[in-house]
Write a protein that holds these residues in place. Structure first.
Motif, short mmCIF file in Angstrom:
data_model
loop_
_atom_site.label_atom_id
_atom_site.label_comp_id
_atom_site.label_asym_id
_atom_site.label_seq_id
_atom_site.Cartn_x
_atom_site.Cartn_y
_atom_site.Cartn_z
N PRO A 213 44.89 19.11 -36.54
CA PRO A 213 45.17 20.48 -37.00
C PRO A 213 43.93 21.05 -37.69
O PRO A 213 43.24 20.35 -38.43
CB PRO A 213 46.32 20.28 -38.00
N LEU A 214 43.68 22.31 -37.44
CA LEU A 214 42.55 23.01 -38.06
C LEU A 214 43.08 24.22 -38.82
O LEU A 214 43.91 24.96 -38.31
CB LEU A 214 41.55 23.48 -37.00
N ILE A 215 42.59 24.40 -40.04
CA ILE A 215 43.08 25.49 -40.89
C ILE A 215 41.87 26.24 -41.43
O ILE A 215 40.95 25.63 -41.98
CB ILE A 215 43.92 24.95 -42.05
N ARG A 366 50.58 20.56 -28.56
CA ARG A 366 49.13 20.72 -28.72
C ARG A 366 48.82 20.90 -30.19
O ARG A 366 49.65 21.41 -30.95
CB ARG A 366 48.64 21.93 -27.92
N PRO A 367 47.62 20.50 -30.64
CA PRO A 367 47.28 20.68 -32.06
C PRO A 367 47.25 22.17 -32.41
O PRO A 367 47.10 23.04 -31.55
CB PRO A 367 45.90 20.04 -32.18
N ASP A 438 45.53 14.40 -41.14
CA ASP A 438 44.35 14.38 -40.28
C ASP A 438 43.73 15.77 -40.11
O ASP A 438 42.84 15.96 -39.28
CB ASP A 438 44.68 13.81 -38.91
N ALA A 439 44.16 16.76 -40.91
CA ALA A 439 43.68 18.14 -40.73
C ALA A 439 42.25 18.31 -41.27
O ALA A 439 41.83 17.61 -42.20
CB ALA A 439 44.61 19.11 -41.44
N LEU A 440 41.55 19.25 -40.69
CA LEU A 440 40.28 19.76 -41.24
C LEU A 440 40.57 21.15 -41.78
O LEU A 440 41.12 21.99 -41.07
CB LEU A 440 39.20 19.82 -40.17
N SER A 467 38.48 17.29 -45.71
CA SER A 467 39.02 16.37 -44.71
C SER A 467 39.20 15.00 -45.36
O SER A 467 38.43 14.62 -46.25
CB SER A 467 38.09 16.25 -43.51
N ARG A 468 40.20 14.28 -44.92
CA ARG A 468 40.35 12.90 -45.38
C ARG A 468 39.47 11.95 -44.60
O ARG A 468 39.39 10.75 -44.92
CB ARG A 468 41.82 12.48 -45.26
#
Length: 530
Positions: A213-215, A366-367, A438-440, A467-468
């Motif tokens: 996931p991207l935010i 989908r992400p 797992d998101a950025l 990010s982690r």
């Protein structure tokens, strides 16, 4: 001269000087009533002198025509002054009139919006009447011609304002600005011919982020001055340190820096479009050209690479026609949200309530790419919603029933800092509670606040990347980013129009078994970077 003639001459000269003060109004407040502003304008002196030599004084129609002309010149002067105060630049006649609907929207949403709009229209009418009155006093005065000219000539030669202050200078300058607009159009055509995503295969676009996931979270009016101006740095700095502590404890790695915004004090959508397209957009024409070019920017590239793309735009009360053109699959505007509570200033939904309402489908086939716009830190920053417990009533707005909606404009700079503290707190809580591991996440200011709120500290805005997975942030080496939530004050800013190309390049695939290479390591070793 007889007493009556002396009085008539003084009235005419006084009207000339008063009208000159209006039409020569400087764009910078500090230049008002300086020696270069206090004298007569050459054009008005010539007009007064010519009138003295006429056998008959001009009639009402001629006076009204000249008054309307002077009023239009005055409006151009006021437009420069307002643009300097709010955006740190001069008025752009080719572009800024298109912003009038957005300005009216800001006024209408504020406290007493319609009254403010009516007062503004009344003020414009009052200025026209003032120009008519002064022009009438000047042109209808009947002093003896030669003695009055003997006073007017040395007065003009010794104290005249610069020629650039007069109507001819103003019109000449406006013409040059129109020419600059034409040059912008040619420059945009050149920029649009270079598309960093066009040549990439779909499976190489953001390959290092595949499946995540991207935010992208835009924090309204979040400029660097919020970190350095004593009026805001206390609450904002404390909030960032608290966020850093809680996010780090939750396993996040953080990098922060500065980005150069294309705009100051407003026009957020141009900053958003600049990042999405990778092309500087500081004028509406630039964005219109981008949208009509079918250029594949950030959102389109993510679509090609397999992401679902959604935007949360609570400040939009009408359908966002540009959303599909940018490439968004889904747009959540104000009517999409169930919130039925009060508005706070310009912001229709408190950020805490808006974020609680999102409920994204992170587990879809989908992400997800989610772009969010926080609005509680939008001018005028008052009233500010109270912080609410995370319980029932946030999503539908019932938790805000009975809140004090009284606006306080006595210290807007402090209110600005408090609003950013609120927005960042809401965003930090949401990231901790709702965002997958797992998101950025990219948190970014769109533009600094109004120039007089941000202390004229330029066009820089903070950026925070979370990010982690530390290896993802290693790919950002060389961008002058600092670990943690507080960027260094002298960090080298990355132009906002370079953010998308940088992300595209740095999060593309690397050769197998090749670790990220830090640009500064090459410099220390005396080698060229890759």
């Amino acid at each position: 001269m007889a007493l009556k003639a002396v009085g008539s001459a003084l009235i005419g000269l006084a009207a000339l000087l008063a009208l000159s003060l209006l039409l020569g109004l400087p764009a910078i407040p500090g230049d008002m009533l300086t020696p270069e502003h206090r004298g007569p304008l050459l054009e008005l002196s010539v007009l007064f002198a010519a009138t003295l030599l006429l056998a008959r004084r001009p009639g009402p129609r001629a006076i009204w025509a000249l008054a309307v002309f002077c009023w239009l010149i005055l409006l151009l002067r006021l437009a420069d002054l307002v643009s300097i105060l709010t955006a740190g630049r001069l008025f752009e006649p080719a572009f800024d009139p298109a912003l009038v609907p957005a300005l009216w929207d800001v006024l209408a949403r504020g406290p007493g919006g319609l009254l403010v709009g009516a007062a503004l229209l009344a003020a414009l009418a009052g200025l026209l009447c003032l120009c008519r009155w002064l022009m009438g006093l000047m042109l209808r005065a009947s002093p003896p011609a030669l003695p009055t000219l003997a006073i007017l000539a040395p007065l003009t030669m010794l104290t005249m304002q610069p020629l650039t202050h007069g109507p001819i200078g103003v019109l000449w300058d406006q013409g040059k600005r129109w020419q600059a607009a034409a040059q912008l159009e040619a420059g945009m055509a050149e920029a649009l011919s270079h598309d960093p995503a066009a040549a990439l295969p779909d499976d190489q676009i953001f390959a290092a982020l595949r499946g995540r996931p991207l935010i992208l979270a835009w924090v309204e009016s979040y400029g660097q001055s919020a970190l350095t101006d004593p009026r805001q740095a206390g609450p904002v700095g404390d909030r960032l340190r608290m966020m850093q502590r809680s996010l780090t404890e939750a396993g996040f790695h953080i990098r922060s820096g500065l980005v150069e915004s294309p705009v100051i004090g407003g026009r957020s959508w141009l900053a958003h479009g600049t990042l999405r397209a990778g092309i500087r957009q500081d004028q509406p024409l630039a964005q219109r050209m981008v949208l009509s070019s079918n250029r594949c920017g950030l959102v389109c590239a993510l679509n090609r690479a397999g992401w679902r793309t959604q935007a949360a735009m609570p400040g939009l009360t009408l359908p966002w026609l540009e959303g599909p053109a940018w490439g968004f699959d889904k747009v959540m505007n104000r009517p999409t949200f169930a919130y039925a509570g009060p508005s706070y200033g310009w912001s229709p939904i408190p950020d805490q309530a808006m974020l609680a309402s999102l409920s994204p489908d992170w587990s879809g086939p989908r992400p997800l790419y989610l772009e969010i716009v926080l609005t509680s830190s939008h001018a005028p920053w008052s009233p500010l919603p109270a912080w609410k417990p995370y319980s029932q009533g946030l999503i539908d707005g019932s938790a805000y029933a009975g809140d004090d909606l009284t606006a306080d404009y006595t210290d807007m700079a402090a209110s600005y800092g408090r609003s950013l503290d609120y927005s960042l707190r809401a965003l930090g809580d949401w990231v901790m509670q709702e965002v997958p591991e797992d998101a950025l996440i990219i948190i970014l200011g769109d533009h600094p606040a109004l120039d007089w709120i941000s202390s004229g500290q330029g066009d820089r805005v903070p950026i925070h990347i979370l990010s982690r997975d530390a290896t993802l942030l290693d790919r950002l080496a060389g961008l002058d980013l600092t670990p943690g939530m507080l960027p260094t004050a002298d960090a080298r800013p990355l132009p906002m129009w370079e953010v998308f190309p940088e992300l595209l390049s740095r999060f593309g695939p690397l050769p197998l078994q090749t670790p990220p290479i830090h640009a500064d390591m090459h410099e220390k070793a005396g080698e060229a970077g890759p």
